[in-house]
Design an enzyme around this catalytic site. Structure first.
Site, short mmCIF file in Angstrom:
data_model
loop_
_atom_site.label_atom_id
_atom_site.label_comp_id
_atom_site.label_asym_id
_atom_site.label_seq_id
_atom_site.Cartn_x
_atom_site.Cartn_y
_atom_site.Cartn_z
N GLU A 10 22.06 32.63 -30.26
CA GLU A 10 20.61 32.44 -30.10
C GLU A 10 19.97 32.79 -31.44
OE1 GLU A 10 19.02 31.27 -27.50
OE2 GLU A 10 20.45 31.46 -25.84
N ARG A 39 13.17 20.85 -22.52
CA ARG A 39 14.48 21.51 -22.66
C ARG A 39 15.64 20.62 -22.23
NH1 ARG A 39 17.00 26.87 -21.68
NH2 ARG A 39 18.59 26.73 -20.07
N HIS A 43 19.73 21.87 -25.97
CA HIS A 43 18.38 22.11 -25.44
C HIS A 43 17.37 21.53 -26.41
CE1 HIS A 43 20.05 25.56 -22.80
NE2 HIS A 43 19.96 24.43 -22.11
N TYR A 103 21.52 36.97 -20.01
CA TYR A 103 21.36 36.76 -18.56
C TYR A 103 22.56 35.97 -18.06
CZ TYR A 103 18.96 32.72 -20.75
OH TYR A 103 18.62 31.67 -21.55
N ARG A 150 14.17 21.45 -27.19
CA ARG A 150 13.09 22.10 -27.95
C ARG A 150 13.60 23.06 -29.02
NH1 ARG A 150 11.20 25.46 -22.58
NH2 ARG A 150 13.03 26.82 -22.42
N GLU A 151 14.92 23.30 -29.07
CA GLU A 151 15.47 24.32 -29.96
C GLU A 151 15.80 23.71 -31.33
OE1 GLU A 151 18.58 26.02 -27.49
OE2 GLU A 151 17.13 26.53 -25.93
N HIS A 183 21.86 27.82 -30.11
CA HIS A 183 20.64 27.84 -29.29
C HIS A 183 19.57 28.67 -30.01
CE1 HIS A 183 22.21 26.07 -25.49
NE2 HIS A 183 23.35 26.36 -26.09
N SER A 184 18.36 28.61 -29.47
CA SER A 184 17.32 29.54 -29.88
C SER A 184 16.45 29.79 -28.65
CB SER A 184 16.47 28.95 -31.02
OG SER A 184 15.63 27.91 -30.56
N TYR A 185 15.70 30.84 -28.61
CA TYR A 185 15.63 31.89 -29.59
C TYR A 185 16.00 33.21 -28.95
CZ TYR A 185 11.23 32.75 -27.15
OH TYR A 185 10.30 32.99 -26.16
N ASN A 209 23.41 22.18 -20.37
CA ASN A 209 24.14 23.43 -20.58
C ASN A 209 24.27 24.25 -19.29
OD1 ASN A 209 25.59 25.01 -22.46
ND2 ASN A 209 23.91 26.49 -22.55
N ARG A 210 24.04 23.60 -18.14
CA ARG A 210 24.40 24.15 -16.83
C ARG A 210 25.24 23.14 -16.07
NH1 ARG A 210 22.39 27.43 -19.44
NH2 ARG A 210 20.86 29.05 -18.91
ZN LIG Z 1 19.30 26.83 -25.44
#
Ligand SMILES: [Zn+2]
Length: 288
Positions: free
Chosen positions: A254, A109, A51, A231, A53-54, A179-181, A126-127
């Site tokens: 995360e 992202r 992702h 989630y 922006r992480e 990942h974050s956050y 990541n999907r």
């Molecule tokens: Zn992520």
């Protein structure tokens, strides 16, 4: 990438492998740290910054690479961890998106695929993995930040990770997707709230990791299976590594923070974040 190339040129422990190229033609580079590559040791496999922006995720992975490469031969614990295992890191799994966060949109992202069926750009890599593909927690809408793409492995970034982990099939002891956050340690499954058979062992490992992480600076972490703890997320790396590749210890972390700065974590938190995370991972790997 320059740092990894320099390491590979100067440190006999380090080599690099190109796992694939991104949509815009950037190399997806894996750094390999091994004191005996031909021995086919068990592997710890990291993917970071899928992702865009992480940013803390790539920084943490690069910092861990530095700890391992500078500690080998002087730090007894690190020397032992390198002699027992091969360590493999993809610090920037989504290089196009990452570049885009530097030059255009800090909060991007997804990858940078130009969708044929839409004016909206990008797929959430990541999907884009097959376990639960297109299920809950992913979107069929190309405008969405969690757009899953037209088919599992339609994306070059997902295919690169698929090929890199498949190359080590049967050897991978743990996988860590950074990942974050949110400050969470997450295990399979993401696509369903059902628990895998190995969940008690996963829970034991996560408990040890989080205790060691939190004891460093007091940073609170929660942990558990992905679908319940954060989630439902279908088609992610962690379920693929567990379910398709048979890796019993497959986790998403995360990293900091819990929302004050979110993705734009201040620079003075980079080293503390990496330090506590590495302490947690070392404790977990020793316990496994
Ligand atoms: Zn992520």
């Amino acid at each position: 990438m320059a740092y990894l190339a320099e390491l590979a040129n100067t440190n006999p422990l380090v080599s690099t492998k190109v796992g694939g190229t991104s949509e815009e033609g950037r190399d997806i580079v894996q750094a390999i740290i091994s004191s005996g590559l031909s021995a086919n040791k068990p592997v710890h496999f990291f993917d970071c910054n899928i992702h865009a922006r992480e940013w803390i995720t790539a920084a943490t992975c690069v910092w861990i690479i530095d700890q391992i490469t500078t500690g080998y031969g002087s730090d007894p614990e690190i020397t032992s961890l390198v002699d027992q295992y091969d360590w493999k890191f993809v610090p920037i799994a989504n290089p196009d998106g990452y570049a885009y966060t530097w030059n255009t949109d800090r909060n991007w992202r997804k990858n940078r695929l130009v969708n044929n069926e839409s004016t909206f750009v990008g797929v959430d890599a990541n999907r884009n993995f097959p376990i639960g593909f297109a299920g809950s927690g992913s979107s069929s809408d190309p405008c969405s930040g969690t757009y899953h793409g037209i088919a599992a492995f339609s994306e070059r970034e997902a295919s690169a990770l698929r090929d890199l982990i498949a190359a080590d099939r049967g050897r991978v002891k743990t996988t860590i997707s950074m990942h974050s956050y949110s400050q969470m340690f997450l295990s399979p499954y993401g696509y369903t709230t059902n628990l895998p058979a190995e969940y008690p062992e996963m829970f034991r490992a996560m408990n040890i990791a989080v205790n060691a992480l939190t004891s460093t600076y007091g940073t609170p972490y929660t942990y558990g299976n992905t679908a319940v703890t954060i989630y439902i997320a279908s088609g992610d790396t962690t379920d693929h590594y567990y379910e398709s590749e048979g890796v019993d210890h497959s986790y998403t972390i995360e990293l900091r923070d819990s929302g004050t700065y979110g993705f734009q974590l201040p620079p003075d938190q980079i080293v503390p974040t990496a330090t506590e995370t590495w302490n947690g991972l070392k404790a977990m790997i020793n316990a496994i």
